[in-house]
Every structure is written in structure tokens, then in C-alpha cells.
Design an enzyme around this catalytic site. Structure first.
Site, short mmCIF file in Angstrom:
data_model
loop_
_atom_site.label_atom_id
_atom_site.label_comp_id
_atom_site.label_asym_id
_atom_site.label_seq_id
_atom_site.Cartn_x
_atom_site.Cartn_y
_atom_site.Cartn_z
N LYS A 85 0.88 -1.35 -0.18
CA LYS A 85 -0.20 -0.11 -0.02
C LYS A 85 0.96 1.29 0.10
CE LYS A 85 -4.24 -1.50 0.09
NZ LYS A 85 -5.55 -1.08 -0.95
N LYS A 117 -12.83 -7.97 -8.12
CA LYS A 117 -13.17 -8.37 -6.56
C LYS A 117 -14.78 -8.88 -6.59
CE LYS A 117 -10.06 -5.25 -4.30
NZ LYS A 117 -9.57 -4.08 -3.85
#
Length: 327
Positions: free
Chosen positions: A110, A212
């Protein structure tokens, strides 16, 4: 179509709401709340993030119903390579985090999070790169085009990146950035939060599509989108519990081709989960059904006011689902 019969009273009768403590802060939270549905075909997960309003959260409920009442697709592979996931932590914490993903040869890091600098992102990426051969980064749309171009240079000064995931927010920005840099670009939010999930691909704005299950409405809906995409697909979780991870593995196992490691190892980010977390073997997980442990469901049960919040949310989302499906 939404599998049935999945009436609202039936859904609520089958509902379990849990609060999962996290090992580190991720997406700004330390506890992950999800609603689980114990259906006739299996378990489904409704875990739309708390800030999502009903029009966006409804797809996540469709995914839960699909898993709980529908049937899974045929399995094409029994082994799904996964990536490690590294939140915005100091470099010193990187080895401990990576140890939770045994055998993983790819890591997603991240970057571009509030309060973080590009210099700290570079340090974190380099700490990961020292331990894992393949590194990708995820900016969650946090950069402008110029910032992303600068970051691409800084983050590849000491080694390559597999790709930059959602470096900028819009399709137009992604397309412009792709023309300016050589690092491949992956699209996530530009697909799952878009009215037209195929727009980013048609615009030539991405090299990889991150899909997703929950935000796209379920495994079958995801596979339908994947069939219309002519770039490689990566299946990733949306900070799912073990139930949601199982749905992601089902989708990954059903794809005709799978060229990259998938982001389905995020169960290691939880202190406790509703089922014993699957442990990667040589960096891979096997698709399998997950049945939550009743004792864990009780121990992790959300407070009564939070359970009621999720009930009210389902009541708000449910009519939107069936209006969309034409029922």
C-alpha cells in the site's frame, strides 16, 4: 438474476454479524465488520465498507445472496498463487507481515495513503523488495497524474514493479499516465466502482484488471465481466473474512487463464476470523468451501446496536437488488 428464493425475512433469519479484530490498521480501520448469511447452498458475505451508501452496497449484498443460495462455477485449477499484502507500515514491520504469507513470491504494498510521504513509500517498498522477488503497489487512486509519474520513477529506482494498481482515480487519468510511463497499470476502483466496469479497458487505460467478487455482484457476475476483458485478470479480496476469501478463490479457480498471483491472502490481516484461516502452501491456496465455526461466530458477534445497523442496511439494499434484476 439474483438466486432465489432469497426473501428479505429469510435473509434476516439466516444472518450473523461479526466484528473481526485486525493486526494492523488497514483502510483506516482496526476492526472489520461483516454480515454473513447461512444459506441453503453455503455461506455468503455482505461486507460493503461502512461508508458505502445503498446504491453501491447493493452489489455486495447480491454477492452474498449468490454465494448463499446459488451454485459455484466449475473448477479449472486446484491451486491459486497469492500475493502478500503489506499495509502502510514502517519498514521494520515488513518481515513480520510477510511471514504470514509463507511461500508467497509476490507482494502488494500500500502506498499514497494519508499521512505517508513518497519517501516512506519507497522505504517500505524497498524493505519488501529485499524479501520478495515480485512487488506491486496499490495507491487506491491517491495520486494525480504528475504525482504518479514521479512515484513511478522513485519506486522503480531500486528495482522493477509488476504494476501500479489504481495510481489515479479516473479512467482519463489512468489513460494519460499509461502513455507517460513504462510501468504497467492495473485498474481496481475504476472497474468496481464504475457504472460501466468495462470502460477502463475500452479506453486502453490499464494493462491488468483487478476484479473483486463482492463489489461486482458475485462470482458469476465477475466471471461474466472477465470474459469480456482482453487483458490479464487478478482476483483480489475486499478485506473479506474467510467466507469472502472462499468466494474469491472460487472465482480464481474458474477463470480460463490466470497469469498473476491473486490478492486472496488477506485473512492473515485478522487476529481472529470466523473459520480457521487457510495457510498458503508454497505461496498458493486451494479453492474450498468454508463453514464458519459456531464458537467463533458467537465470540466475534457484533454488539446488538451494530447488528441492528447491518439489518437496517440490508433492508435498504434489498429492494435495489431486485429492482435491478427486473424482478
Amino acid at each position: 438474476m439474483i438466486p432465489g428464493p432469497a426473501t428479505l425475512p429469510d435473509l434476516l433469519d439466516r444472518l450473523h454479524v461479526v466484528a473481526l479484530p485486525m493486526r494492523v490498521r488497514f483502510r483506516g480501520i482496526t476492526t472489520r465488520e461483516v454480515a454473513l448469511i447461512e444459506g441453503p447452498s453455503g455461506w455468503g458475505e455482505f461486507g460493503a465498507f461502512l461508508e458505502y451508501q445503498p446504491p453501491e452496497a447493493a452489489a455486495w449484498l447480491a454477492s452474498a445472496i449468490d454465494a448463499a443460495y446459488g451454485q459455484p462455477p466449475p473448477v479449472r485449477r486446484g491451486r491459486i498463487p497469492i500475493n502478500a499484502t503489506v499495509p502502510a507500515v514502517p519498514p521494520a514491520q515488513v518481515p513480520e507481515l510477510l511471514a504470514r504469507f509463507p511461500g508467497a513470491r509476490t507482494a502488494k504494498v500500500k502506498v499514497a495513503e494519508p499521512g505517508q510521504t513518497l519517501a516512506s513509500d519507497v522505504e517500505r517498498v524497498n524493505a519488501v523488495r529485499a524479501l520478495v522477488p515480485t512487488v506491486r503497489v496499490d495507491a487506491n487512486g491517491g495520486w494525480s497524474v504528475d504525482q504518479a509519474a514521479q512515484a513511478a520513477v522513485a519506486l522503480t529506482a531500486d528495482g522493477p514493479l509488476e504494476y501500479l494498481e489504481q495510481p489515479c482515480a479516473t479512467v482519463g487519468e489512468l489513460a494519460e499516465l499509461r502513455r507517460r510511463i513504462e510501468v504497467p497499470i492495473a485498474a481496481d476502483e475504476a472497474i468496481r466502482k464504475a457504472e460501466d466496469p468495462l470502460a477502463v479497458v475500452r479506453a486502453g487505460a490499464a494493462d491488468v484488471a483487478v476484479l473483486k467478487v463482492a463489489p461486482l455482484g458475485g462470482v458469476w457476475a465477475l466471471l461474466d465481466i472477465a470474459a469480456q476483458i482482453d487483458i490479464p485478470v487478478v482476483i483480489s479480496s475486499a478485506l473479506d473474512s474467510a467466507v469472502g476469501i472462499a468466494a474469491g478463490l472460487s472465482a480464481a479457480a474458474a477463470l480460463p487463464q490466470l497469469q498473476h498471483a491473486c490478492g486472496l491472502g488477506t485473512g492473515g490481516l485478522f487476529v481472529e476470523d470466523v473459520a480457521e484461516p487457510a495457510i498458503p502452501v508454497d505461496g498458493a491456496l486451494a479453492p474450498q468451501r468454508v463453514v464458519p465455526d459456531p464458537a467463533r461466530l458467537r465470540a466475534l458477534g457484533a454488539a446488538p446496536d451494530r447488528r441492528q445497523w447491518w439489518i437496517d442496511r440490508i433492508k435498504a439494499c434489498y429492494p435495489l437488488l431486485y429492482r435491478r434484476s427486473g424482478d
